[in-house]
Structure formats: structure tokens, C-alpha cells
Design a protein around this motif. Structure first.
Motif, mmCIF file in Angstrom:
data_model
loop_
_atom_site.group_PDB
_atom_site.id
_atom_site.type_symbol
_atom_site.label_atom_id
_atom_site.label_comp_id
_atom_site.label_asym_id
_atom_site.label_seq_id
_atom_site.Cartn_x
_atom_site.Cartn_y
_atom_site.Cartn_z
ATOM 1 N N LEU A 207 0.949 -1.333 0.136
ATOM 2 C CA LEU A 207 -0.086 -0.086 0.081
ATOM 3 C C LEU A 207 1.293 1.413 0.141
ATOM 4 O O LEU A 207 0.599 2.202 -0.916
ATOM 5 C CB LEU A 207 -0.705 0.662 1.347
ATOM 6 N N SER A 208 2.045 0.769 0.795
ATOM 7 C CA SER A 208 2.767 2.368 0.780
ATOM 8 C C SER A 208 3.270 2.848 -0.704
ATOM 9 O O SER A 208 3.999 3.890 -1.388
ATOM 10 C CB SER A 208 3.717 1.887 1.702
ATOM 11 N N VAL A 209 4.082 1.607 -0.897
ATOM 12 C CA VAL A 209 4.463 1.703 -2.581
ATOM 13 C C VAL A 209 3.862 2.265 -3.407
ATOM 14 O O VAL A 209 3.862 3.375 -3.573
ATOM 15 C CB VAL A 209 5.071 0.127 -3.157
ATOM 16 N N VAL A 210 2.133 1.988 -3.489
ATOM 17 C CA VAL A 210 1.031 2.440 -4.515
ATOM 18 C C VAL A 210 1.104 4.205 -3.877
ATOM 19 O O VAL A 210 1.144 5.007 -4.529
ATOM 20 C CB VAL A 210 0.745 1.743 -4.505
ATOM 21 N N LYS A 211 1.051 4.428 -2.363
ATOM 22 C CA LYS A 211 0.389 5.461 -1.721
ATOM 23 C C LYS A 211 1.340 6.787 -2.614
ATOM 24 O O LYS A 211 1.573 7.639 -2.469
ATOM 25 C CB LYS A 211 0.339 5.638 -0.492
ATOM 26 N N ASN A 212 3.493 6.061 -2.038
ATOM 27 C CA ASN A 212 3.991 7.510 -2.617
ATOM 28 C C ASN A 212 4.048 7.254 -3.789
ATOM 29 O O ASN A 212 5.575 7.530 -4.266
ATOM 30 C CB ASN A 212 5.000 6.751 -1.642
ATOM 31 N N SER A 230 -2.926 6.347 -9.593
ATOM 32 C CA SER A 230 -2.009 5.741 -8.658
ATOM 33 C C SER A 230 -3.109 5.711 -6.939
ATOM 34 O O SER A 230 -3.614 5.093 -6.406
ATOM 35 C CB SER A 230 -0.747 6.698 -7.888
ATOM 36 N N LYS A 231 -4.117 7.078 -7.898
ATOM 37 C CA LYS A 231 -5.131 6.735 -6.549
ATOM 38 C C LYS A 231 -6.234 6.039 -7.125
ATOM 39 O O LYS A 231 -6.535 4.601 -5.594
ATOM 40 C CB LYS A 231 -6.427 8.225 -6.953
ATOM 41 N N VAL A 232 -7.067 5.394 -8.425
ATOM 42 C CA VAL A 232 -7.453 4.508 -8.224
ATOM 43 C C VAL A 232 -6.903 3.021 -7.904
ATOM 44 O O VAL A 232 -7.705 1.771 -7.033
ATOM 45 C CB VAL A 232 -7.761 4.532 -10.095
ATOM 46 N N LYS A 233 -5.547 2.476 -7.977
ATOM 47 C CA LYS A 233 -5.241 1.721 -7.287
ATOM 48 C C LYS A 233 -4.771 1.148 -6.412
ATOM 49 O O LYS A 233 -4.716 0.394 -5.636
ATOM 50 C CB LYS A 233 -4.182 1.487 -8.244
ATOM 51 N N LEU A 234 -4.268 2.615 -5.477
ATOM 52 C CA LEU A 234 -4.547 2.495 -3.934
ATOM 53 C C LEU A 234 -6.042 2.276 -3.242
ATOM 54 O O LEU A 234 -6.251 1.459 -2.701
ATOM 55 C CB LEU A 234 -4.451 3.892 -3.796
ATOM 56 N N ILE A 235 -7.034 3.013 -3.284
ATOM 57 C CA ILE A 235 -8.498 2.616 -3.399
ATOM 58 C C ILE A 235 -8.894 1.065 -3.367
ATOM 59 O O ILE A 235 -9.344 0.816 -2.706
ATOM 60 C CB ILE A 235 -9.929 3.236 -4.148
ATOM 61 N N TYR A 236 -8.267 0.444 -5.019
ATOM 62 C CA TYR A 236 -9.027 -1.616 -5.326
ATOM 63 C C TYR A 236 -7.676 -1.590 -3.944
ATOM 64 O O TYR A 236 -8.409 -2.729 -3.824
ATOM 65 C CB TYR A 236 -7.555 -1.918 -6.703
ATOM 66 N N TYR A 237 -6.888 -1.564 -3.882
ATOM 67 C CA TYR A 237 -5.399 -1.981 -2.667
ATOM 68 C C TYR A 237 -6.157 -2.408 -1.322
ATOM 69 O O TYR A 237 -6.063 -3.718 -0.536
ATOM 70 C CB TYR A 237 -4.384 -1.754 -2.890
ATOM 71 N N TYR A 238 -7.052 -1.197 -1.528
ATOM 72 C CA TYR A 238 -7.673 -0.867 0.247
ATOM 73 C C TYR A 238 -8.801 -1.603 0.442
ATOM 74 O O TYR A 238 -9.490 -2.360 1.605
ATOM 75 C CB TYR A 238 -8.276 0.722 0.321
ATOM 76 N N LEU A 239 -9.126 -2.031 -0.838
ATOM 77 C CA LEU A 239 -10.664 -2.926 -0.769
ATOM 78 C C LEU A 239 -10.232 -4.378 -0.565
ATOM 79 O O LEU A 239 -10.901 -4.935 -0.065
ATOM 80 C CB LEU A 239 -11.541 -2.666 -2.059
#
Length: 492
Positions: A207-212, A230-239
Motif C-alpha cells: 500500500l505504501s509503495v502505491v501511495k508514495n 495511483s489513487k484508483v489503484k490505492l482504492i483497489y488495494y484498500y478494498l
């Protein structure tokens, strides 16, 4: 006038939706009840199937213990865990029936057992039934160029369904990290569930890799350059992390292989009351037979890497760092050097990676100094380690690192990545003595390798001796004790 008309339309729209509420609720409720009845019927059917499988020829009920390990014929550390776990259970519970779900349909069960003995020096004391799965391609990462985590996880459910339809066990142990199969076996199969987690499917580090917006093997450069993606992938990762936590919490017993994995699993699965660290088994005793003094029979130095040829192992970093070391060798007149990469290939993707690594060596002009040894027998592995001066490891956030332990037990000076299990559990001081070295970048690896090679033999011997003394906690015997203690509740 326009305002009044707009208000009237809004009221009519709300009235229309309200009129659909009760019928919609009724339909949804009916569908839920139908789904529940269907699932309950499937569960009852599977329970009858389980009863028939558990009954032996003398009408005595036998417990069926199944391991889900689609790649059981591979030669990695995860497979060593599987065979050592089976051997330990067969010793303590010899009356049980043991099953391995595998996708290795191109070999026979006997060939798989012979491969386990050849690679790991492990021979089981009782028979094992292999259930061959035809749909293993559903969990291949190559099938999902995008949304790989989701695709493989959904694919594992279908693969798990195939496994459940062929054999319904009493105890189901996922020994390869397919957490999305756990609810299937628990709620439909009525099984007691155990999980041995080598590496969480998703972690807070990912998650940190995508967030940063950092580039990584699971975070492509075109995504890092686009803030929206990056934001879309971060949401996908959190879900995905949320759902991963739900399915993981179905486990009755959870075993993790390191402190690093423990921290992530506790954060995601939240089942601390049934989670234990069980360090994976390393055949340290066999490697301890290698004498520390007078190891070398050839001039120069051998550098050895052990690990499956998977992308996360980051073999290119080893080759690039070695190329820089060779440049230093020319400048500093170091003795002849050779890099040997030893590992297992599970499929065509892994074989393709090896070919890419060969081409990288050629591009860097060091192909004569780099060798690849694929799926070699255990005795050959031992011979290479007996000759090696340095053991190399380059995976970022390696969950544990069996290859690191084996290198230390064999008497090499280990140089591992400064993260994950090697940093937290393995390459740590022993009674105040250094047990190895850690690095992160190409330059860091090259400089540290040059430093190790420039050390006196006596100084290297001190490090090798401390490393050897520290690895007894990772032996097969320690694993068996910890594993049997953890799974005891599943057999009650």
C-alpha cells in the motif's frame, strides 16, 4: 413556475422509487433465502461425501487431512514446509489419511515424492494421496496482466472448488497462501481450517509503495506517473486488503513464518488469539556437516544465490551488482570471481525469466562469469554451497528466507536484503557477534561484496562461525515441534 414543476417531478420520482422499495426488498429477501437453501444443500451433500471418504475398508472412521499446495512439485522453501509438515503429522497421527491438492498433472504422485527426496532429502513414512487439479492455470499470474491480485484470488476460489468436489477433508491446511479458498472449505466443506502464511497476498508495504508512487515489480511506471491511476489503484488495494482480512479470519489456526509476516497478518486478519510464528524448516544439519576451514578447492571466489526464479526475488539486482563488482575487481586486482544462480522453475514464465537473466548477463558482458543451475538435486546444491565464499539474497521484504539460512549454515558469508525476515529474524547478531551483511542498492551490494572479499580469512571465519551457531533455531526439529503444537487444536 419552473421551480414548482421541478419540485413536482422530484416528488413523483421519489414516489416511484418508494413504490419499488417493498417489492425490491421482497425479491432480494427471496433470492437470499434461495441462495441460503442452495448453499445449505451443497454443504449437506459435501458432508455425506466426506463421511464416505473418511470411512476405511474396515468401517473405521479415519480423519482426512488435506494440504492445498498447487505447486507441490516446485523446489522452493514453501515446498520444504509442505513435506516437513506432512512428515511431522504422519509421525504423530499415523492413522490419518493425508491428501495433497496439486496442479502438477504432468507428473505422477511417485515422481513428486521422489522429487521431494532428491531436492530436500525428505522421505515420508506413510502414503499420501494426490488429488490432481486441472484448473491450476486459473491462479497463474500471466492470465491476469491487470488486476492480478484480484484475478488470482478469484481463480483460487474456482480451483478450490475443484479440489473440494474431489475430496472433502476433515482438516484443511492452506500451505501456499490461497486465503480465498478458506471460506469455501470452512462453510461449505465443514472443515477445520489451518493456514501457513509465507507471504501476505497484500501488505501495508505494498500500500505504501502505491501511495508514495514508487516504481516496483507490482507497481508499473506508467501508474506511478499518473496521480489518478495511483489513487484508483490505492482504492483497489484498500478494498482488496479489507476482503483479504475477512477471508483470512476464517482460519482456526494461523502459522506465519517470520516476525515481518506476523506483523502484517495481525494487522490484516486480526486473529491474534490463534496466530503463532513457526519458522520454516531449514536442513541446517546437513549443511553443518560442511567443514568451515579449508572449504575451497578452487582458486578465486564463488558467489551463490538460492531462490526460485520469480520476479520478486530480484535476480537482476544480483547480476547488475556483480557486474559492478567485476569492474572493481579489474581496478583492485581481486582474484577470479564466479556467480552461480541456483533455483527452481515452476512454469514457462519462470523459464522465460531465466532466459531474460541470461540476456542481461550478455548485455553486461559477464556471461562467462555467471552460471544458472535450475532444479538441481540436493547433493549438487550442497556441493556449490560448500565451495561458496558469499551467499547472495536480493528480495525486498522477503517474508523469511530459507535460502539465507541454508547459506549461513553451509558456512558462506551471507549478504541479504536489508528488509523483511532477513533483517528482523535471520541476519541478526548472535551473542554480540556479526552473522552477515545487509544491503539495498546495486552500489551497496557491490561495495559490500568487495568488502567481504577483502577481509582476512580469519575475520570471515568469525562471521561464518557466529552465523552457524545462530541457525539451530531454524532446524527441522524446531519446526516440527512448533508446527505440531500449533495444529494440535485442529485434531481435537
Amino acid at each position: 413556475m419552473a421551480t414548482t414543476k421541478g419540485g413536482w417531478y422530484l416528488c413523483e420520482l421519489l414516489r416511484f422509487f418508494y413504490s419499488l422499495f417493498l417489492p425490491g426488498l421482497t425479491v432480494c429477501g427471496t433470492l437470499c433465502v434461495c441462495l441460503f437453501i442452495i448453499l445449505w444443500g451443497i454443504r449437506l451433500l459435501l458432508q455425506r461425501k466426506k463421511a464416505s471418504v473418511s470411512t476405511s475398508k474396515n468401517e473405521k472412521k479415519q480423519m482426512v487431512v488435506a494440504f492445498f499446495h498447487p505447486y507441490c512439485n516446485a523446489g522452493g522453501g514453501g515446498e520444504r514446509v509442505l513435506w516437513c509438515a506432512l512428515r511431522a503429522l504422519q509421525k504423530k497421527y499415523p492413522e490419518a489419511v493425508y491428501v495433497v491438492y496439486t496442479g502438477d498433472v504432468n507428473v505422477s504422485g511417485q515422481q513428486i515424492l521422489e522429487g521431494a527426496f532428491r531436492r530436500f532429502n525428505i522421505r515420508l513414512t506413510h502414503p499420501v494421496k494426490f488429488v490432481f487439479l486441472r484448473k491450476r492455470y486459473l491462479v497463474e499470474d500471466s492470465l491476469y496482466p491487470h488486476f492480478t491480485l484480484l484475478g488470482q484470488s478469484l481463480g483460487s476460489i474456482l480451483l478450490g472448488w475443484e479440489a473440494l468436489m474431489q475430496c472433502v477433508p476433515d482438516i484443511y491446511i492452506d500451505s501456499m497462501g490461497y486465503a480465498f479458498t478458506l471460506p469455501l472449505f470452512k462453510y461449505l466443506g465443514g472443515c477445520r481450517i489451518g493456514s501457513y502464511v509465507h507471504y501476505p497476498t497484500i501488505s501495508t508495504d505494498m500500500l505504501s509503495v502505491v501511495k508514495n508512487q514508487n516504481v516496483g515489480f507490482n507497481n508499473a511506471a506508467f501508474i506511478t506517473r499518473n496521480p489518478l491511476l495511483s489513487k484508483v489503484k490505492l482504492i483497489y488495494y484498500y478494498l482488496f486488503a479489507f476482503v483479504y482480512g475477512l477471508v483470512g479470519s476464517c482460519s482456526d489456526v494461523v502459522m506465519v513464518n517470520s516476525s515481518w509476516t506476523l506483523n502484517h497478518i495481525l494487522s490484516l486478519w486480526k486473529v491474534g488469539n490463534c496466530t503463532n510464528i513457526v519458522y520454516p524448516p531449514c536442513d541446517v544439519q546437513t549443511f553443518l556437516e560442511i567443514p568451515l576451514r579449508d572449504k575451497k578447492t578452487t582458486p578465486g571466489h564463488l558467489l551463490v544465490s538460492i531462490g526460485q526464479f520469480r520476479p520478486e526475488k530480484n535476480h537482476p539486482l544480483q547480476i547488475k551488482a556483480f557486474a559492478k563488482l567485476l569492474n572493481k575487481k579489474v581496478a583492485e586486482s581481486l582474484p577470479p570471481l564466479k556467480l552461480v544462480l541456483i533455483g527452481g522453475c515452476r512454469n514457462q514464465d519462470d523459464e522465460l525469466r531465466v532466459n531474460q537473466l541470461r540476456r542481461l548477463s550478455e548485455d553486461l558482458g559477464i556471461q562467462e562469469d555467471v552460471e544458472f543451475k535450475i532444479n538441481i538435486p540436493f547433493d549438487e546444491l550442497k556441493n556449490y554451497l560448500s565451495e561458496a565464499t558469499i551467499g547472495l539474497h536480493t528480495m525486498w521484504n522477503e517474508h523469511f528466507g530459507i535460502g539465507v539460512v541454508e547459506c549461513m549454515a553451509a558456512g558462506t558469508v551471507i549478504l541479504a536484503h536489508n528488509s523483511g525476515g532477513p533483517k528482523l529474524d535471520i541476519v541478526v547478531p548472535h551473542h554480540g557477534g556479526r552473522t552477515g551483511f545487509l544491503a539495498e542498492s546495486e552500489d551497496g551490494y557491490a561495495e559490500t561484496m568487495a568488502h567481504i572479499l577483502s577481509m582476512s580469512e580469519e575475520k570471515r571465519l568469525q562471521i561464518r562461525s557466529s552465523a552457524r551457531a545462530s541457525v539451530s533455531r531454524f532446524s527441522d526439529q524446531e519446526f516440527e515441534l512448533a508446527f505440531l503444537s500449533s495444529v494440535e487444536n485442529l485434531f481435537k
